[in-house]
Structures are given as C-alpha cells and as structure tokens.
Motif scaffolding. Structure first.
Motif, short mmCIF file in Angstrom:
data_model
loop_
_atom_site.label_atom_id
_atom_site.label_comp_id
_atom_site.label_asym_id
_atom_site.label_seq_id
_atom_site.Cartn_x
_atom_site.Cartn_y
_atom_site.Cartn_z
N ALA A 2 34.41 90.98 88.46
CA ALA A 2 34.63 91.59 89.10
C ALA A 2 35.12 91.84 87.92
N TRP A 51 39.02 88.78 100.38
CA TRP A 51 39.17 89.83 100.03
C TRP A 51 38.24 89.97 97.91
N ARG A 77 35.72 92.69 98.44
CA ARG A 77 35.70 93.90 99.11
C ARG A 77 36.26 94.53 97.42
N LEU A 78 36.93 92.96 96.65
CA LEU A 78 37.09 93.37 94.96
C LEU A 78 35.74 93.86 94.09
N SER A 104 33.01 94.84 95.71
CA SER A 104 32.68 96.14 96.08
C SER A 104 33.35 97.43 95.37
N GLU A 105 34.50 97.42 95.60
CA GLU A 105 35.31 98.01 94.67
C GLU A 105 36.04 98.82 93.16
N GLU A 106 35.75 96.74 92.57
CA GLU A 106 35.39 97.00 91.23
C GLU A 106 34.29 97.77 90.74
N TRP A 107 33.18 97.85 91.67
CA TRP A 107 31.65 97.51 91.48
C TRP A 107 31.12 99.14 91.83
N ASP A 108 31.97 100.52 92.53
CA ASP A 108 31.50 100.64 93.50
C ASP A 108 30.51 101.24 94.19
N CYS A 109 30.41 99.68 95.12
CA CYS A 109 29.23 99.27 95.46
C CYS A 109 29.38 99.50 96.78
N TRP A 118 29.37 97.16 100.71
CA TRP A 118 30.20 96.00 101.12
C TRP A 118 29.88 96.20 102.79
#
Length: 266
Positions: free
Chosen positions: A199, A223, A226-227, A229-234, A236
């Motif tokens: 991440a 968490w 989700r982290l 997926s958010e950091e990599w913009d992919c 989940w």
C-alpha cells in the motif's frame, strides 16, 4: 508490543472451530494430490534452499496459463501442501497452478520471502506458457501484492506476462505488525515495514489488480484490503459472510465468483 494490536490481528480467536481448519485443509489437499496423480508434479526446484521448491498441478490438456498461489500463515507457518486442493478450480478450467514454498520467519525476513516468491514465479513461468495470474491469502496475499509492485524483483519478461494479481485478505501495510508479539520472529523494523508494504509502494503500470476479502473478517483485515484498493485505485470485493479461514474455499470451485475473477476472460 501492544495487546490491542495482537487482538486486532488474531484471526483464530474469533472463528468458531478454528483449530479444526488446518487438519481439514491438509486432508483435502492430500486427496487432491492423489486424485491428480501424475499431473501433480511435486517439489520442482527454484533455488538451493530447503524451502526453494514449488508444486505444479496440471490440467488434462495443455494449460491456458499458470496461476501462482502463495500460502499464508503470517510468514511464520504452514506450507503449500496444506492447500493443494485450492488449485482445483483453476485446473478444472484448463489452467496450471503453481504453489511455492518459501523460507519462513525467523529464518528469513519478509524482504527475502519477496525475493523467493519472485524466483518461484519466474521458475513456474518457464514451465508453463501463456498468461500468469498471481494470488495468495493473508501473508500470501501480501506476497502476491508484492508481485504487482513496480519494484518487484521479477525478470521483465515474467512481469509482462502477469495478467492479473488478486490478493486475498492481504496485509498491505506492515507497520501495525511491528507492535505485535509476532514481530519477535518477523523482526520488522520501520525501514523494512515501509519497503515491503504494497500500500506504500507503486503498482506496476499495466498490472491489473483486484482485492478480495471476507465480510466477517477482523476489522483490521477489512481495513488492510480497503487501504490497498484505495492506494492502488483498484477494485475490491467483500465476500458476504466469509471469515479469514473460509474466504479461500471458493478457489477449489471452478464456477465460483473468485475463480471467475482470477482467470475469467484470460
């Protein structure tokens, strides 16, 4: 160390009948290997170390590609033969499946495990042509995500063949684990925790990633997923009703949503 952080990452303490899962996994894995017979190629080498080997499970026809599954166990325990049966879904759909062993802590640090999994992935790529899909569970989810990082120690031609990475219940930020009792064996320091946290790293351009996690997992694992997926913009996906020990079961089913996510359309 923090008792609160130990509790946050304790999975079995919150799963009914947790102690029954490992023997069930082992029995199902042994049965699958027996059923596959000669199509289970056991103990292929990727290095000189004691755990530098992988099992390769083959479909009846020439494989469409290879799925690499990396086992979990907090980098401290288990081995690929505890989960051989999880190759069944991919094999039934015409894919080979490679399951590598890697040196566990405290004999190895996590950075060494990353290098070993990359070497195993490269070795499996030499055995099977076509696209590569990488997945793994928990600590194996972390190591699978590391194969999608821009700095992953993969040969360029192997990295280019990786069509999809699906970390399952991954540990994406290792910094909280420095506060747990298990760090006595992991020996994570601030520099390694940052350098080995997907991440906090750049995803390799062109590498497709999807994150999978069970809806009944510990909040810390939700968490972590989700982290990433958010950091990599992919994307989940939260699998309803599944916890940390049964979230991987659908890998054994060729028609499951998880198997379809991994290899559908490739």
């Amino acid at each position: 160390m923090s008792a609160e952080m130990d509790r946050a990452y304790a999975n079995g303490d919150f799963i009914e009948g947790a102690a029954d899962y490992p023997p069930r996994w082992q029995a199902a894995a042994a049965e699958f290997r027996d059923e596959l017979g000669a199509r289970a190629r056991l103990g292929a080498r990727y290095g000189d170390g004691e755990r530098h080997w992988f099992d390769l499970f083959l479909p009846e026809a020439p494989p469409r590609g290879v799925m690499v599954f990396i086992h979990g166990g907090y980098w401290l325990k288990f081995g690929p033969r505890d989960w051989s049966h999880l190759a069944a879904g991919a094999v039934a759909r015409g894919w080979a499946c490679a399951m590598p062993a890697y040196t566990l802590a405290p004999a190895a640090r996590i950075s060494q495990m990353t290098r070993e999994v990359a070497a195993a992935t490269a070795a499996a790529a030499k055995e099977v042509a076509g696209p590569i899909v990488v997945t793994g569970h928990s600590a194996g989810g972390h190591l699978s995500a590391r194969m999608a990082c821009a700095d992953a120690p993969l040969p360029g031609d192997v990295a280019a063949r990786i069509a999809h990475v699906v970390p399952i219940s991954p540990l994406a930020d290792l910094r909280p684990l420095m506060e747990t009792a298990m760090n006595d064996d992991l020996k994570l320091d601030a520099a390694e925790a940052r350098a080995e946290s997907p991440a906090l790293l750049e995803r390799r351009k062109g590498c497709d990633v999807s994150v999978w996690v069970g809806g009944q997992e510990r909040p810390s694992f939700l968490w972590q997923a989700r982290l990433l997926s958010e950091e990599w913009d992919c994307p989940w996906h939260v699998a309803p009703g599944l916890h940390h020990f049964n979230v991987i079961d659908d890998l054994a089913r060729p028609g499951s949503a998880l198997t379809e996510l991994l290899i559908g359309g490739l």
